[in-house]
Design an enzyme around this catalytic site. Sequence first.
Site, PDB file in Angstrom:
ATOM      1  N   HIS A 125      31.598  57.975  20.270  1.00  0.00           N
ATOM      2  CA  HIS A 125      31.293  56.580  21.297  1.00  0.00           C
ATOM      3  C   HIS A 125      30.216  56.469  22.028  1.00  0.00           C
ATOM      4  O   HIS A 125      29.917  55.952  22.887  1.00  0.00           O
ATOM      5  CB  HIS A 125      32.126  57.377  22.025  1.00  0.00           C
ATOM      6  CG  HIS A 125      32.891  56.361  23.826  1.00  0.00           C
ATOM      7  ND1 HIS A 125      32.910  56.696  24.570  1.00  0.00           N
ATOM      8  CD2 HIS A 125      33.648  55.694  23.260  1.00  0.00           C
ATOM      9  CE1 HIS A 125      33.269  55.521  25.095  1.00  0.00           C
ATOM     10  NE2 HIS A 125      34.087  54.680  24.237  1.00  0.00           N
ATOM     11  N   LYS A 127      26.375  54.291  22.928  1.00  0.00           N
ATOM     12  CA  LYS A 127      25.927  52.788  22.060  1.00  0.00           C
ATOM     13  C   LYS A 127      24.531  52.849  22.877  1.00  0.00           C
ATOM     14  O   LYS A 127      23.890  53.541  23.896  1.00  0.00           O
ATOM     15  CB  LYS A 127      26.494  52.063  23.806  1.00  0.00           C
ATOM     16  CG  LYS A 127      28.017  51.704  22.942  1.00  0.00           C
ATOM     17  CD  LYS A 127      29.142  52.557  23.986  1.00  0.00           C
ATOM     18  CE  LYS A 127      30.285  52.310  23.928  1.00  0.00           C
ATOM     19  NZ  LYS A 127      31.311  53.007  24.162  1.00  0.00           N
ATOM     20  N   ASP A 132      11.957  50.983  17.437  1.00  0.00           N
ATOM     21  CA  ASP A 132      10.127  51.611  17.261  1.00  0.00           C
ATOM     22  C   ASP A 132       9.864  51.940  18.224  1.00  0.00           C
ATOM     23  O   ASP A 132       8.794  52.889  18.043  1.00  0.00           O
ATOM     24  CB  ASP A 132       8.957  50.221  17.505  1.00  0.00           C
ATOM     25  CG  ASP A 132       9.429  49.462  16.574  1.00  0.00           C
ATOM     26  OD1 ASP A 132       9.536  49.655  15.344  1.00  0.00           O
ATOM     27  OD2 ASP A 132       8.339  48.263  16.598  1.00  0.00           O
ATOM     28  N   HIS A 282      34.912  48.490  32.002  1.00  0.00           N
ATOM     29  CA  HIS A 282      34.387  49.009  31.697  1.00  0.00           C
ATOM     30  C   HIS A 282      32.761  50.085  31.290  1.00  0.00           C
ATOM     31  O   HIS A 282      32.968  50.891  30.646  1.00  0.00           O
ATOM     32  CB  HIS A 282      34.322  48.514  30.384  1.00  0.00           C
ATOM     33  CG  HIS A 282      34.037  48.843  28.801  1.00  0.00           C
ATOM     34  ND1 HIS A 282      33.097  49.200  28.099  1.00  0.00           N
ATOM     35  CD2 HIS A 282      34.638  49.996  28.248  1.00  0.00           C
ATOM     36  CE1 HIS A 282      33.181  50.142  26.817  1.00  0.00           C
ATOM     37  NE2 HIS A 282      34.607  50.034  26.634  1.00  0.00           N
ATOM     38  N   LYS A 284      30.849  52.986  33.236  1.00  0.00           N
ATOM     39  CA  LYS A 284      31.193  54.341  33.629  1.00  0.00           C
ATOM     40  C   LYS A 284      29.848  54.711  34.571  1.00  0.00           C
ATOM     41  O   LYS A 284      28.645  54.708  33.431  1.00  0.00           O
ATOM     42  CB  LYS A 284      31.017  55.426  32.141  1.00  0.00           C
ATOM     43  CG  LYS A 284      31.892  54.402  30.610  1.00  0.00           C
ATOM     44  CD  LYS A 284      31.354  53.690  30.325  1.00  0.00           C
ATOM     45  CE  LYS A 284      32.126  53.503  28.672  1.00  0.00           C
ATOM     46  NZ  LYS A 284      33.885  53.232  29.581  1.00  0.00           N
ATOM     47  N   ASP A 289      24.139  59.242  47.409  1.00  0.00           N
ATOM     48  CA  ASP A 289      23.289  58.573  48.327  1.00  0.00           C
ATOM     49  C   ASP A 289      22.498  57.739  48.244  1.00  0.00           C
ATOM     50  O   ASP A 289      21.016  57.549  48.589  1.00  0.00           O
ATOM     51  CB  ASP A 289      22.384  60.332  48.574  1.00  0.00           C
ATOM     52  CG  ASP A 289      23.771  61.622  49.104  1.00  0.00           C
ATOM     53  OD1 ASP A 289      24.023  61.125  49.894  1.00  0.00           O
ATOM     54  OD2 ASP A 289      22.707  62.306  49.130  1.00  0.00           O
TER      55      ASP A 289
END
Length: 376
Positions: A125, A127, A132, A282, A284, A289
Amino acid sequence: MRSEASLPPLPAPVLPPLRQEPREDIILLDGGTEAYPRMLAAIASATRRVHLEVYTFEREGVGARFVDALVAAARRGVAVKVVVDGWGSIKASSHLTQTLRAAGAKVRVYNPLTSLFTGRSWRNHRKILLVDDAVAFLGGINIGDEYAANGDVPGWADLALELRGDICRQLGEKLHAGASALTSGPVSLFLSGLGGGHRLRKRYLSAIEGAKHEVVLAHAYFLPDAGFVRALKRAARRGVKVSLLLAGRSDVVFARAATMRLYRELLLAGVHIHEWTASTLHAKAAVVDGKTLLVGSFNLDPLSLVNLETLVEVAEPRIAAQVGLWLDKHVATSRHVVLEECGRSPLQQWLLDVVGLAVARFAERFASFIGRRRKR
């Protein structure tokens, strides 16, 4: 799915040279609208290596542009490797494999559907785009048209970070090393491996338990375990303002019902809940603070505890403030959930509890089954 011909051209941003810097540079990217042009520009400027790891890779639209960029990089001698998930990219994996391998790139389809017969059900899952070993893009954004705005229609609400500096070199060394914890300056990067995402969950819990003033979380698939719910309630009861930005509409059937069953308990503890409905949420992410940011591919649900995931923790008030503004903007235009809404008729509440509990228990048991299979 929008056709490629209907897509507006993606502007090519001017990026600094891809060289390693002694300090960490961090840029917040709002959805695919901001992320895709910079990702494509980074691939176009690659001289040595491109590593792309993504759950969903759409074949058409912006996906075709990424394929073209990767093919061009491979043909000029750049070492290109692409990893896609066998389930998330089921419609495009065959095309990607044929096209990219023909250009000299390496392609891996992680746990294709045939692996289900051997019990390998967990997903990749992550991404990640690493170029380089000098610039990296991490967050929740897949490769697909829905993540970018189309005229007045907003894209899916999501975030990514563009990182430069030594953290990218470290990431390049640990991509295939399993579970890893990397740190450079204010940036910490966590990769879950075969041990699952429990370490990533602990980062969230540590941040929440240490909060003194405010916790704001935006999570698309919010199915936390009982211990996590208790941590949110404890924070709210000790005077911390706890706000949740959740999906008012979801791309996963019954996911919202499973989340809504928690509303009354959280609202009674003083947690504020808002539902984003202008597009699919979508993201997350969390800001604690106004100083600490958590963002990545890691969802607060059982499956993220067993899937391969990423989490970036940034102790940098400037970046945390930027994400805080993003959250404030989305909260301001979201639907505020109040306790009175939870006073449905007994039949409505019973149906919601039954469906929500069934979904939550299925996710927990499926994740537990996967976890046991991985440990064998």
